[in-house]
Design an enzyme around this catalytic site. Structure first.
Site, PDB file in Angstrom:
ATOM      1  N   LEU A 621      39.762  11.192 107.104  1.00 32.60           N
ATOM      2  CA  LEU A 621      40.942  12.063 107.174  1.00 32.60           C
ATOM      3  C   LEU A 621      40.797  13.054 108.320  1.00 32.60           C
ATOM      4  O   LEU A 621      41.512  13.018 109.305  1.00 32.60           O
ATOM      5  CB  LEU A 621      41.134  12.794 105.844  1.00 32.60           C
ATOM      6  N   ASP A 622      39.828  13.953 108.157  1.00 33.29           N
ATOM      7  CA  ASP A 622      39.545  14.974 109.160  1.00 33.29           C
ATOM      8  C   ASP A 622      38.031  15.126 109.228  1.00 33.29           C
ATOM      9  O   ASP A 622      37.456  15.836 108.403  1.00 33.29           O
ATOM     10  CB  ASP A 622      40.213  16.286 108.760  1.00 33.29           C
ATOM     11  N   PRO A 623      37.388  14.370 110.138  1.00 32.81           N
ATOM     12  CA  PRO A 623      37.968  13.662 111.275  1.00 32.81           C
ATOM     13  C   PRO A 623      38.430  12.260 110.918  1.00 32.81           C
ATOM     14  O   PRO A 623      37.891  11.638 110.016  1.00 32.81           O
ATOM     15  CB  PRO A 623      36.804  13.598 112.264  1.00 32.81           C
ATOM     16  N   ASP A 626      43.428  12.721 111.740  1.00 32.36           N
ATOM     17  CA  ASP A 626      43.797  13.815 112.665  1.00 32.36           C
ATOM     18  C   ASP A 626      43.596  13.399 114.110  1.00 32.36           C
ATOM     19  O   ASP A 626      44.418  13.671 114.987  1.00 32.36           O
ATOM     20  CB  ASP A 626      43.005  15.078 112.340  1.00 32.36           C
TER      21      ASP A 626
END
Length: 967
Positions: A621-623, A626
């Site tokens: 997700l993050d990272p 994004d």
């Protein structure tokens, strides 16, 4: 624990749609509803000419076989006209697979297993329309909302904005004539009727032109001049209103010239009291005219204002309103921005002799940017008079104050032209909607506009139930697993399961592979030095997957396992990735992780290239997501010769609004020590060309309020996320972007409480003397030690707190007196948190707590865990501001991902974090298995060969980013 992804592993990426069981859906028969929500609603979604083109164009081409129109004696187009076009007239729409209208129909008109399209006003969980949404779900209806159909540029494709502006200004000019008459002045406006009194828009314009000719010939009384119309905003609504205004003799002036015009006129008035005036003045204002930066050395910056409205103070009431005769409000407003005009500001303006006569609030934003507009008006009674002197509303035109128009269905006054305009666009979509049997058959802009399908909310709108005030309790989970499931594989986990995410990652792996589990045993370590132990029973029947137990430190065993597969997905804590990567490189196997690339991984890049191996990192997700949406937006901007002026990224894993039910509005599914420590990390980011450094000890104090676009129910704040500057290099924007900022999201108020708890001393990890004795203190005794303040009676007096107010007031006084926070309301919130965590209780602190940090982490873990059926939420929001060298307007590109955890019928929950981390990793594995990634070495998903197919696969799996462009 890690997953070996074998060549035959079949990942079920989910489906974007479920086929309806009813054969009527997609049968090519279209129904047109009779509008019933308002007696003035005369519009139609399709005119007879649109229907004729759809029917006569051939069923194979238009895919519309029949159109059945419900009879209506008030619709702008008569039933006979539809019959002449080849439509059937019938109350019965039961044969229609697609039923369309303008406004929401009555509940009894909702038929099961059909597709409906209309303005539903449900996607913001509007309370008054929740019964309609319930009916939609109950009847397994596919609901398409016109308001949500947007193009690739983020702009709405179906709207009546210009017609609202046109009708609104005609109606206001009609009322303005009456208001001036009540004040003793006869004006040409008095002869103008309301919009609906004219047979067409052209006829209404002709009437306005006639008024303009009279003004140009005979003038306006000097006692009411200069008449200045101020238009807010430059969108469709404002353009429509200005279109009508420009039919009158006029001069447009810039906002800064308003005082000059007023001063010149006042001087002229003194010498010529009988002078007539032969024109009006117009002024268009935008946000730069409404607010000013609180720092007098700083100028207005639109990007900064949208990101940080708290940095700006309202000035419309000082710079614009004192010179306005009429304010035509056409501008979108959110509550995070200052109001255009508050009640107190208007009261002061009227006391000072402001010439304001009325407000034409075409936005009809109740309780919005103009504070006193607390109700809408109707076409039959379009005005009310507001008296600021006593804050009262009246239905007449005579008396003190200002008149206000706030009609919420203005476009229907030009029903013929509005229907033609609307149908011109809608008719292009009808063929797809009329033949649709599965959502995947539709173009993306129509899929995104589908709120519900087959009895369920689509993934983009699963937030709606959490925003509703009345929550529906789901059935409790069964105490024992379903008898048709056989749990036969026992997996034992030991280590730092909760403080290093391992327990969640293990469960994510099981759920991402389609499996289920039950927890047999769980022993949680009570300090950062202790390990935890858990046993899970895994359900049988996961296709093409085999579970095995392995000590990752056993390189021989690891090598044997890796040698049997083509791709390795490692979901271990980051410190283990390098060891696994070395084995993969040696055996020439590809690898995927969701973790950041640290130095140990980066050092392996050359070896991986030499071995022809891809180590795809930061694929979560993050990272992960994004990265992919960032480089997509930036690459697209560069392809259009754009320059990235500002890049901002916000991401947070949070409880859903319904689960954010504690003072911190936050919850843990793992040991909170990691989250607490994260709040102590230093950060650096770039803002307007300057590198801003935030010390870890003041990170919580740096949080700023933020309410994201299109998410009006979420009050959020953001904390700078470590080093934002490195992303300038990763994304190739270091030289061009003056702002590069990445932040972590929390609900509003989280940081101020955490900052206060930190100052009290709860985040001190050093051994506390009081906790080293065999005679353990109670939580209350320990709290009293941390808040040891003298002269409590004096403090309570100075702070206006009753000395006899109890222990709560004493704690508030201590926190304030010790300087742990400056504001009483923050101290009150902190005390509520302390009590929620039980840090005030007369219970002995366990022996394994040796520091204040241990004490609060233990209490957080015990009392801030997710409850049964509670859902988490993932929110990712990017903004990229792009400017162009050739004079094109600056654009703000936005992308938002909002996902909620999913509660299954059996009561089990799949977290949003598991989905948004696990699915990208699975996609990375599929891309490697299919040889679609040519780049070798240690890489991130920054290249088109990865992010283009990955984002498409994410959308097909139900993880969708809503993108838009604002100019």
């Amino acid at each position: 624990m890690f997953v070996i992804v074998a060549p035959l592993l079949d990942f079920d990426m989910g489906s974007a749609a479920t086929e309806s069981n009813d054969t009527l859906l997609g049968n090519g028969v279209v129904g047109i509803l009779a509008e019933t929500c308002n007696m003035w609603e005369r519009r139609a979604p399709l005119t007879p000419s649109h229907c004729a083109r759809l029917l006569l164009g051939g069923g194979n081409r238009t895919r519309v076989n029949r159109i059945i129109v419900q009879p209506s004696t008030k619709r702008i187009h008569h039933d006979a006209q539809y019959e002449d076009a080849g439509c059937e007239i019938s109350e019965d729409l039961s044969e229609c697979g697609l039923i369309i209208g303008i406004k929401q129909p009555k509940l009894e008109m909702i038929l099961p297993d059909r597709a409906y399209a209309f303005f539903s006003h449900t996607h913001k969980a509007q309370k008054e329309n929740m019964p309609l949404l319930d009916k939609i779900l109950e009847e397994r209806v596919s609901l398409f909302d016109y308001e949500l159909i947007v193009g690739d540029d983020g702009k709405r494709l179906l709207a009546f904005g210009k017609f609202a502006g046109r009708a609104g200004l005609v109606d206001f000019l009609h009322g303005l004539g009456q208001r001036y008459l009540s004040l003793g002045y006869s004006t040409p406006f008095l002869s103008l009727g309301q919009s609906h009194m004219y047979p067409s828009l052209a006829a209404a314009k002709a009437a306005v032109i006639a008024v303009g000719e009279e003004i140009a010939t005979f003038g306006l009384p000097s006692g009411i001049c200069p008449i200045v119309f101020v238009f807010t905003g430059v969108g469709n609504v404002s353009q429509g209103a200005q279109e009508i205004f420009k039919l009158l003799p006029h001069t447009f002036i810039d906002a800064e010239k308003l005082p000059e015009v007023s001063a010149a006129w006042n001087l002229s008035k003194q010498s010529q009291s009988t002078k007539r005036v032969f024109q009006l003045y117009g002024c268009v204002v935008t946000s730069r005219d409404m607010v000013s930066h609180k720092d007098p050395t700083r100028h207005f910056d639109k990007a900064d204002y949208y990101a940080h409205p708290e940095h700006y103070a309202p000035v419309f009431h000082e710079r614009i309103a004192p010179y306005a005769s009429v304010i035509v409000n056409c501008m979108y407003w959110e509550r995070r921005f200052p109001r255009l005009l508050s009640i107190s500001q208007l009261q002061q303006l009227m006391k000072s002799g402001c010439p304001l006569v009325g407000i034409c609030d075409i936005t009809c934003d109740i309780g919005g940017s103009i504070e006193f507009v607390d109700k809408s008006t109707s076409i039959e009674k379009p005005f009310f008079r507001y008296d600021p002197s006593n804050n009262s509303c009246h239905d007449d035109m005579e008396g003190n104050g200002v008149i206000c128009l706030a009609v919420d269905i203005l476009p229907t006054e030009f029903s013929k032209e509005a229907s033609q305009h609307f149908g011109n666009i809608l008719s292009k979509f009808v063929a797809s909607l009329a033949s649709m049997k599965q959502l995947v058959e539709l173009p993306s802009y129509l899929r995104r506009a589908c709120i519900a399908h087959d009895g369920r909310l689509t993934s983009l709108y699963e937030y709606i139930p959490r925003m509703r005030k009345t929550m529906i309790d789901l059935a409790p989970a069964k105490a024992n697993p379903s008898p048709d499931k056989k749990y036969s594989t026992l997996v034992s986990l030991s280590g730092h399961l909760f403080d290093k995410f391992l327990i969640n990652e293990a469960l994510d792996i099981i759920e991402a592979a389609g499996g289920s589990f039950q927890l047999v045993r769980c022993e949680v370590g009570q300090s950062i030095d202790d390990t935890s132990y858990s046993e899970l029973e895994i359900v049988e029947g996961i296709k093409n997957a085999t579970a095995t137990q392995l000590d990752v430190a056993d390189i021989g065993g690891l090598s044997d396992l890796v040698s049997q597969v083509e791709v390795v997905v490692s979901l271990l804590p980051a410190s283990f990735h390098a060891a696994i990567a070395r084995v993969c490189i040696e055996l020439k196997k590809h690898m995927v992780t969701a973790s950041y690339v640290d130095e140990s991984m980066s050092n392996l890049s050359q070896a991986a290239k030499g071995a022809g191996v891809t180590i795809l990192c930061e694929m979560g997700l993050d990272p992960g997501i994004d990265h992919m949406i960032s480089v997509k937006m930036i690459d697209e901007a560069h392809a259009r010769n754009g320059k990235v002026k500002s890049f901002t990224s916000f991401c947070g894993g949070l409880p859903s609004p319904a689960a954010a039910n504690n003072p911190l509005a936050y919850k843990f599914s793992w040991n909170p020590a990691g989250a607490v420590r994260a709040g102590k990390n230093p950060a650096v980011y770039k803002f307007l060309g300057e590198a801003i450094h935030v010390d870890g000890s003041s990170l919580y104090e740096s949080a700023k309020g933020l309410r994201l676009p299109e998410l009006p129910a979420f009050a959020l704040e953001h904390l700078p996320n470590r080093n934002s500057l490195i992303y300038g290099d990763l994304y190739g924007i270091t030289k061009e972007a003056s702002t590069i900022y990445r932040a972590t999201l929390r609900y509003e108020g989280f940081s101020e409480i955490m900052a206060t708890l930190s100052k009290i001393g709860f985040f001190d990890a050093a051994n506390h003397p009081l906790l080293q004795d065999a005679n353990r203190p109670t939580y209350k005794g320990f709290l009293d030690e941390l808040l040891n303040a003298d002269n409590i009676s004096t403090i309570t007096t100075n702070l206006n707190i009753e000395a006899s107010g109890g222990y709560d007031d004493e704690l508030i006084a201590r926190i304030l007196s010790l300087g742990h926070c400056k504001e009483k309301d923050i101290a009150v919130k902190t005390v509520k948190t302390i009590k929620f965590l039980g840090l005030h209780e007369e219970i002995q602190i366990p022996k394994d707590c040796s520091s204040a940090f241990d004490v609060i982490c233990q209490r957080m873990e015990q009392r801030m865990a997710y409850g049964h059926n509670e859902q988490d939420m993932v929110l990712l929001h990017h903004e990229v501001e792009v400017e162009y060298p050739d004079g094109r307007p600056t654009e703000k590109h936005q992308a938002t991902l909002l996902e909620f955890g999913k509660v299954e019928n059996g009561g089990s929950t799949t977290t949003a974090m598991a989905l948004t981390v696990g699915v990208p990793a699975a996609i990375g594995a599929l891309l490697l298995l299919e040889n679609k990634v040519n780049t070798k070495g240690v890489i991130r998903p920054l290249e088109p060969e990865i992010y283009i197919p990955a984002l498409e696969m994410l959308e097909s799996s139900g993880i969708k980013l809503a993108e838009g462009v604002e100019i």
